[in-house]
Design a protein around this motif. Structure first.
Motif, PDB file in Angstrom:
ATOM      1  N   HIS A  10      25.406  -5.309 -81.141  1.00  0.00           N
ATOM      2  CA  HIS A  10      25.141  -5.673 -82.538  1.00  0.00           C
ATOM      3  C   HIS A  10      23.931  -4.884 -83.024  1.00  0.00           C
ATOM      4  CE1 HIS A  10      23.899  -8.261 -85.939  1.00  0.00           C
ATOM      5  NE2 HIS A  10      25.206  -8.397 -86.055  1.00  0.00           N
ATOM      6  N   GLN A  11      24.087  -4.264 -84.203  1.00  0.00           N
ATOM      7  CA  GLN A  11      22.987  -3.490 -84.774  1.00  0.00           C
ATOM      8  C   GLN A  11      23.167  -3.405 -86.287  1.00  0.00           C
ATOM      9  OE1 GLN A  11      22.962   0.803 -84.033  1.00  0.00           O
ATOM     10  NE2 GLN A  11      20.801   0.629 -83.453  1.00  0.00           N
ATOM     11  N   ASP A  12      22.084  -3.615 -86.999  1.00  0.00           N
ATOM     12  CA  ASP A  12      22.085  -3.491 -88.465  1.00  0.00           C
ATOM     13  C   ASP A  12      23.172  -4.348 -89.130  1.00  0.00           C
ATOM     14  OD1 ASP A  12      19.987  -1.627 -88.223  1.00  0.00           O
ATOM     15  OD2 ASP A  12      21.400   0.048 -88.078  1.00  0.00           O
ATOM     16  N   GLY A  13      23.386  -5.552 -88.605  1.00  0.00           N
ATOM     17  CA  GLY A  13      24.342  -6.471 -89.205  1.00  0.00           C
ATOM     18  C   GLY A  13      25.801  -6.173 -88.905  1.00  0.00           C
ATOM     19  N   GLU A  34      36.429  -8.522 -83.189  1.00  0.00           N
ATOM     20  CA  GLU A  34      37.073  -7.251 -83.529  1.00  0.00           C
ATOM     21  C   GLU A  34      36.510  -6.114 -82.682  1.00  0.00           C
ATOM     22  OE1 GLU A  34      36.225  -6.830 -87.672  1.00  0.00           O
ATOM     23  OE2 GLU A  34      37.815  -8.187 -88.307  1.00  0.00           O
ATOM     24  N   ALA A  35      35.190  -6.101 -82.523  1.00  0.00           N
ATOM     25  CA  ALA A  35      34.540  -5.048 -81.741  1.00  0.00           C
ATOM     26  C   ALA A  35      34.952  -5.143 -80.269  1.00  0.00           C
ATOM     27  CB  ALA A  35      33.023  -5.147 -81.878  1.00  0.00           C
ATOM     28  N   MET A  42      39.408   0.865 -75.817  1.00  0.00           N
ATOM     29  CA  MET A  42      38.741   2.133 -75.508  1.00  0.00           C
ATOM     30  C   MET A  42      38.476   2.237 -74.002  1.00  0.00           C
ATOM     31  SD  MET A  42      36.057   2.233 -78.706  1.00  0.00           S
ATOM     32  CE  MET A  42      35.172   3.697 -78.196  1.00  0.00           C
ATOM     33  N   ALA A  43      37.992   1.154 -73.394  1.00  0.00           N
ATOM     34  CA  ALA A  43      37.698   1.155 -71.961  1.00  0.00           C
ATOM     35  C   ALA A  43      38.967   1.314 -71.138  1.00  0.00           C
ATOM     36  CB  ALA A  43      36.967  -0.132 -71.575  1.00  0.00           C
ATOM     37  N   ARG A  44      40.042   0.663 -71.532  1.00  0.00           N
ATOM     38  CA  ARG A  44      41.320   0.793 -70.817  1.00  0.00           C
ATOM     39  C   ARG A  44      41.834   2.226 -70.880  1.00  0.00           C
ATOM     40  NH1 ARG A  44      44.020  -4.808 -72.889  1.00  0.00           N
ATOM     41  NH2 ARG A  44      43.192  -6.122 -71.220  1.00  0.00           N
ATOM     42  N   ASP A  45      41.718   2.848 -72.054  1.00  0.00           N
ATOM     43  CA  ASP A  45      42.173   4.233 -72.215  1.00  0.00           C
ATOM     44  C   ASP A  45      41.385   5.195 -71.336  1.00  0.00           C
ATOM     45  OD1 ASP A  45      44.052   3.421 -74.066  1.00  0.00           O
ATOM     46  OD2 ASP A  45      42.880   4.064 -75.815  1.00  0.00           O
ATOM     47  N   ARG A  46      40.111   4.892 -71.086  1.00  0.00           N
ATOM     48  CA  ARG A  46      39.226   5.777 -70.319  1.00  0.00           C
ATOM     49  C   ARG A  46      39.108   5.384 -68.850  1.00  0.00           C
ATOM     50  NH1 ARG A  46      34.959   8.206 -73.700  1.00  0.00           N
ATOM     51  NH2 ARG A  46      35.503   7.851 -75.856  1.00  0.00           N
ATOM     52  N   ASP A  47      39.745   4.266 -68.433  1.00  0.00           N
ATOM     53  CA  ASP A  47      39.534   3.729 -67.083  1.00  0.00           C
ATOM     54  C   ASP A  47      38.039   3.567 -66.843  1.00  0.00           C
ATOM     55  OD1 ASP A  47      42.228   3.595 -66.546  1.00  0.00           O
ATOM     56  OD2 ASP A  47      42.278   5.497 -65.473  1.00  0.00           O
ATOM     57  N   ALA A  48      37.404   2.808 -67.719  1.00  0.00           N
ATOM     58  CA  ALA A  48      35.951   2.675 -67.708  1.00  0.00           C
ATOM     59  C   ALA A  48      35.540   1.208 -67.705  1.00  0.00           C
ATOM     60  CB  ALA A  48      35.378   3.371 -68.935  1.00  0.00           C
ATOM     61  N   GLU A  49      34.236   0.976 -67.669  1.00  0.00           N
ATOM     62  CA  GLU A  49      33.703  -0.375 -67.756  1.00  0.00           C
ATOM     63  C   GLU A  49      33.374  -0.685 -69.211  1.00  0.00           C
ATOM     64  OE1 GLU A  49      30.948  -3.147 -65.072  1.00  0.00           O
ATOM     65  OE2 GLU A  49      30.012  -1.253 -65.619  1.00  0.00           O
ATOM     66  N   HIS A  50      33.621  -1.931 -69.605  1.00  0.00           N
ATOM     67  CA  HIS A  50      33.314  -2.397 -70.960  1.00  0.00           C
ATOM     68  C   HIS A  50      32.159  -3.386 -70.846  1.00  0.00           C
ATOM     69  CE1 HIS A  50      34.768  -4.669 -74.784  1.00  0.00           C
ATOM     70  NE2 HIS A  50      33.801  -3.828 -75.055  1.00  0.00           N
ATOM     71  N   VAL A  51      31.013  -3.016 -71.420  1.00  0.00           N
ATOM     72  CA  VAL A  51      29.825  -3.854 -71.385  1.00  0.00           C
ATOM     73  C   VAL A  51      29.676  -4.495 -72.762  1.00  0.00           C
ATOM     74  CG1 VAL A  51      27.331  -3.920 -71.052  1.00  0.00           C
ATOM     75  CG2 VAL A  51      28.731  -2.352 -69.700  1.00  0.00           C
ATOM     76  N   ILE A  52      29.757  -5.832 -72.807  1.00  0.00           N
ATOM     77  CA  ILE A  52      29.683  -6.565 -74.069  1.00  0.00           C
ATOM     78  C   ILE A  52      28.332  -7.273 -74.129  1.00  0.00           C
ATOM     79  CG2 ILE A  52      30.741  -8.349 -75.502  1.00  0.00           C
ATOM     80  CD1 ILE A  52      33.330  -7.816 -73.772  1.00  0.00           C
ATOM     81  N   LYS A  53      27.550  -6.931 -75.136  1.00  0.00           N
ATOM     82  CA  LYS A  53      26.218  -7.519 -75.276  1.00  0.00           C
ATOM     83  C   LYS A  53      26.227  -8.626 -76.316  1.00  0.00           C
ATOM     84  CE  LYS A  53      23.871  -3.402 -73.730  1.00  0.00           C
ATOM     85  NZ  LYS A  53      22.997  -2.284 -74.081  1.00  0.00           N
ATOM     86  N   ASN A  54      25.328  -9.584 -76.135  1.00  0.00           N
ATOM     87  CA  ASN A  54      25.150 -10.645 -77.121  1.00  0.00           C
ATOM     88  C   ASN A  54      24.360 -10.084 -78.303  1.00  0.00           C
ATOM     89  OD1 ASN A  54      26.382 -12.573 -75.430  1.00  0.00           O
ATOM     90  ND2 ASN A  54      24.463 -12.865 -74.327  1.00  0.00           N
ATOM     91  N   ASP A  56      21.506 -10.723 -79.230  1.00  0.00           N
ATOM     92  CA  ASP A  56      20.111 -10.457 -78.864  1.00  0.00           C
ATOM     93  C   ASP A  56      19.956  -9.225 -77.970  1.00  0.00           C
ATOM     94  OD1 ASP A  56      21.007 -11.308 -76.386  1.00  0.00           O
ATOM     95  OD2 ASP A  56      19.746 -13.100 -76.327  1.00  0.00           O
ATOM     96  N   GLY A  57      21.056  -8.570 -77.620  1.00  0.00           N
ATOM     97  CA  GLY A  57      21.012  -7.343 -76.838  1.00  0.00           C
ATOM     98  C   GLY A  57      21.175  -7.524 -75.340  1.00  0.00           C
ATOM     99  N   ARG A  58      21.181  -8.773 -74.870  1.00  0.00           N
ATOM    100  CA  ARG A  58      21.383  -9.012 -73.437  1.00  0.00           C
ATOM    101  C   ARG A  58      22.861  -8.900 -73.085  1.00  0.00           C
ATOM    102  NH1 ARG A  58      18.874 -14.516 -71.926  1.00  0.00           N
ATOM    103  NH2 ARG A  58      20.212 -15.056 -73.669  1.00  0.00           N
ATOM    104  N   ILE A  59      23.143  -8.437 -71.878  1.00  0.00           N
ATOM    105  CA  ILE A  59      24.530  -8.302 -71.431  1.00  0.00           C
ATOM    106  C   ILE A  59      25.134  -9.685 -71.268  1.00  0.00           C
ATOM    107  CG2 ILE A  59      26.054  -7.549 -69.565  1.00  0.00           C
ATOM    108  CD1 ILE A  59      24.082  -5.243 -69.096  1.00  0.00           C
ATOM    109  N   GLY A  60      26.255  -9.908 -71.938  1.00  0.00           N
ATOM    110  CA  GLY A  60      26.947 -11.182 -71.856  1.00  0.00           C
ATOM    111  C   GLY A  60      28.159 -11.125 -70.953  1.00  0.00           C
ATOM    112  N   GLU A  61      28.754  -9.927 -70.849  1.00  0.00           N
ATOM    113  CA  GLU A  61      30.000  -9.798 -70.086  1.00  0.00           C
ATOM    114  C   GLU A  61      30.204  -8.337 -69.709  1.00  0.00           C
ATOM    115  OE1 GLU A  61      34.690 -10.766 -71.002  1.00  0.00           O
ATOM    116  OE2 GLU A  61      33.146 -11.679 -72.248  1.00  0.00           O
TER     117      GLU A  61
END
Length: 76
Positions: A10-13, A34-35, A42-54, A56-61
């Protein structure tokens, strides 16, 4: 994060998705849901890790795609 992993934050609303190594976000969204959905694709297409932040910027998942690439031995 490995190069190409997707960061949802989350950044700038707005909720944004940015592949690691990029300076700017690849997509912006009104809601976290939505994000997350776009970031997951995007992560599935790249075979990558998806880092979801809260908001407040802390990693949530963290999710690894495909699951077989996940180095952790935890179920779920």
């Amino acid at each position: 994060m490995v190069k190409g992993d997707i960061d949802t934050y989350h950044q700038d609303g707005q909720w944004k998705n940015r592949p690691e190594g990029n300076v700017r976000a690849s997509s912006t969204h009104e809601t976290k849901a939505e994000a997350e959905s776009t970031g997951r694709d995007m992560a599935r297409d790249r075979d990558a890790e998806h880092v979801i932040k809260n908001e407040d910027g802390r990693i949530g998942e963290r999710n690894t795609y495909p699951r077989s690439r996940d180095p952790r031995e935890i179920k779920g």
